[in-house]
Design an enzyme around this catalytic site. Structure first.
Site, PDB file in Angstrom:
ATOM      1  N   ILE A  17      17.301  21.905  -6.068  1.00  0.00           N
ATOM      2  CA  ILE A  17      16.087  22.007  -6.401  1.00  0.00           C
ATOM      3  C   ILE A  17      16.346  20.734  -7.601  1.00  0.00           C
ATOM      4  O   ILE A  17      17.470  20.163  -7.574  1.00  0.00           O
ATOM      5  CB  ILE A  17      16.347  23.201  -7.394  1.00  0.00           C
ATOM      6  CG1 ILE A  17      16.303  24.340  -6.908  1.00  0.00           C
ATOM      7  CG2 ILE A  17      15.694  23.272  -8.523  1.00  0.00           C
ATOM      8  CD1 ILE A  17      14.579  25.119  -6.675  1.00  0.00           C
ATOM      9  N   ASP A  45      12.338  13.612  -8.657  1.00  0.00           N
ATOM     10  CA  ASP A  45      12.026  13.471  -8.327  1.00  0.00           C
ATOM     11  C   ASP A  45      10.802  12.631  -8.705  1.00  0.00           C
ATOM     12  O   ASP A  45      10.241  12.812  -9.764  1.00  0.00           O
ATOM     13  CB  ASP A  45      11.070  14.237  -7.310  1.00  0.00           C
ATOM     14  CG  ASP A  45       9.608  14.124  -5.939  1.00  0.00           C
ATOM     15  OD1 ASP A  45      10.163  13.627  -4.999  1.00  0.00           O
ATOM     16  OD2 ASP A  45       8.091  13.949  -6.750  1.00  0.00           O
ATOM     17  N   TYR A  50       2.292   7.864 -10.899  1.00  0.00           N
ATOM     18  CA  TYR A  50       2.642   8.963 -11.728  1.00  0.00           C
ATOM     19  C   TYR A  50       2.691   9.289 -13.129  1.00  0.00           C
ATOM     20  O   TYR A  50       2.324   9.279 -14.370  1.00  0.00           O
ATOM     21  CB  TYR A  50       3.984   9.739 -11.568  1.00  0.00           C
ATOM     22  CG  TYR A  50       3.507  10.846 -10.477  1.00  0.00           C
ATOM     23  CD1 TYR A  50       3.126  10.949  -9.561  1.00  0.00           C
ATOM     24  CD2 TYR A  50       4.816  10.982  -9.701  1.00  0.00           C
ATOM     25  CE1 TYR A  50       2.877  11.894  -8.287  1.00  0.00           C
ATOM     26  CE2 TYR A  50       5.852  12.363  -9.225  1.00  0.00           C
ATOM     27  CZ  TYR A  50       4.204  11.808  -8.124  1.00  0.00           C
ATOM     28  OH  TYR A  50       5.399  12.733  -6.994  1.00  0.00           O
ATOM     29  N   SER A 264       7.642  20.875 -14.354  1.00  0.00           N
ATOM     30  CA  SER A 264       7.945  21.816 -15.752  1.00  0.00           C
ATOM     31  C   SER A 264       8.159  20.463 -16.781  1.00  0.00           C
ATOM     32  O   SER A 264       9.017  19.866 -17.073  1.00  0.00           O
ATOM     33  CB  SER A 264       8.692  22.941 -15.718  1.00  0.00           C
ATOM     34  OG  SER A 264       8.505  23.341 -17.358  1.00  0.00           O
TER      35      SER A 264
END
Length: 325
Positions: A17, A45, A50, A264
């Site tokens: 994760i 990540d 981005y 998130s």
């Protein structure tokens, strides 16, 4: 609680994760990264496109390194080479920009974000007069050779691919002296990617799932598309195990040894997303989740041409999603 890991063929441990940062706004992502590190995340990540690597770098500078909360060797950081930087001369400068932004000396994993190249330069989405993308003829095999040089220089520990299909992966393997360690693709119960995962695992690549929760926060969402987090099977398992629907989707992946990078910025969700290692589905429950597969792809880059929404790159000869997998 440190997340469980998979072992890459390089010998690196990659946590199952990680914190995804696509669509995390500057102004929010620094706090999200700091919180994630504080609750046990050891995998972040990132990607140049981005637009938030400098802010992630601020968080890493404060919390990672000698005498800080997290030793650098305990953290796994991924970034991605953008489509305008595929020309071999542009690869190292692009990586060095990412390293400077993230305030790191090396990356644990560097991915080629897409198989096709856009026109070189500083405009990330170069367009023709009609609104379509300007492409560049650089082939991903040339780009791969330039990426390999980064490993030799100690700037990157492992290389990988993103949004490549099985044929393209084999094409890279045919020329690689540094073999790809990871493939990152969209993956969730509606797009289970079983054939592609099997293809990768047979060749020594691990698979990372992006949009593992179905990416319902996308700008171009179709109001009629199915919502994975509202799927009855998922809700029933959430009730049975006393978990959130998101935790059910993530548990399904980690139980298949697929790495997940849920995005998130909400502390309660960031914490929830890593708490998926203390329950296990029965084979029957895994089957129920596997049965949701409908090869439904949420993430297809779109453009508006003549007032119509069309897939941006579907006509490109290296477009990955025209193949079965």
């Amino acid at each position: 609680m440190a997340a469980s890991c998979v072992l890459l063929h390089t010998g690196q441990k990659m946590p199952l994760i990680g914190l995804g940062t696509w669509k995390s706004e500057p102004g929010q992502v620094k706090a999200a990264v700091k919180y994630a590190l504080s609750v046990g995340y050891r995998h972040i990540d990132c990607a140049a496109i981005y637009g938030n690597e400098p802010e992630i770098g601020e968080a890493l500078k404060e919390d990672v390194g000698p005498g800080k909360a997290v030793p650098r060797e305990e953290l796994f950081v991924t970034s991605k080479l953008w489509n305008t930087k595929h020309h071999p001369e542009d690869v190292e400068p692009a990586l060095r920009k990412t390293l400077a932004d993230l305030q790191l000396e090396y990356l644990d994993l560097y991915l080629m974000h897409w198989p096709y190249a856009f026109e070189r330069g500083d405009n990330p989405f170069p367009k023709n007069a009609d609104g379509t993308i300007c492409y560049d003829s650089t082939h991903y095999k040339e780009t791969w050779k330039a990426l390999e040089a980064l490993v030799a220089k100690g700037l990157v520990q492992a290389l990988g691919l993103s949004n490549f299909n099985s044929r393209q992966i084999d094409d890279i393997l045919s020329v690689a002296s540094v073999r790809p360690a990871v493939l990152q693709v969209e993956c969730h119960p509606y797009l289970a990617q079983n054939e592609l995962i099997a293809h990768c695992q047979a060749r020594g690549l691990e698979v990372t799932a992006y949009s593992p929760l179905g990416s319902s926060d996308r700008a171009w969402r179709d109001p009629d598309e199915p919502v994975l987090l509202e799927e009855p099977v998922v809700l029933a398992l959430a009730e049975k195990y006393g978990r959130s629907p998101a935790q059910i989707l993530l548990r399904w992946q980690v139980q298949r040894k697929v790495i997940c990078i849920p995005k998130s910025i909400t502390p309660s969700r960031i914490l929830q997303n890593i708490k998926v290692f203390d329950f296990t589905f029965s084979p029957e429950e895994m089957k129920q989740l596997n049965a949701l597969n409908k090869n439904w792809r949420y993430i297809v880059p779109m453009l508006t041409v003549d007032g119509k929404r069309v897939p941006r790159d579907a006509g490109h000869p290296l477009y990955p999603f025209n193949d079965p997998y």
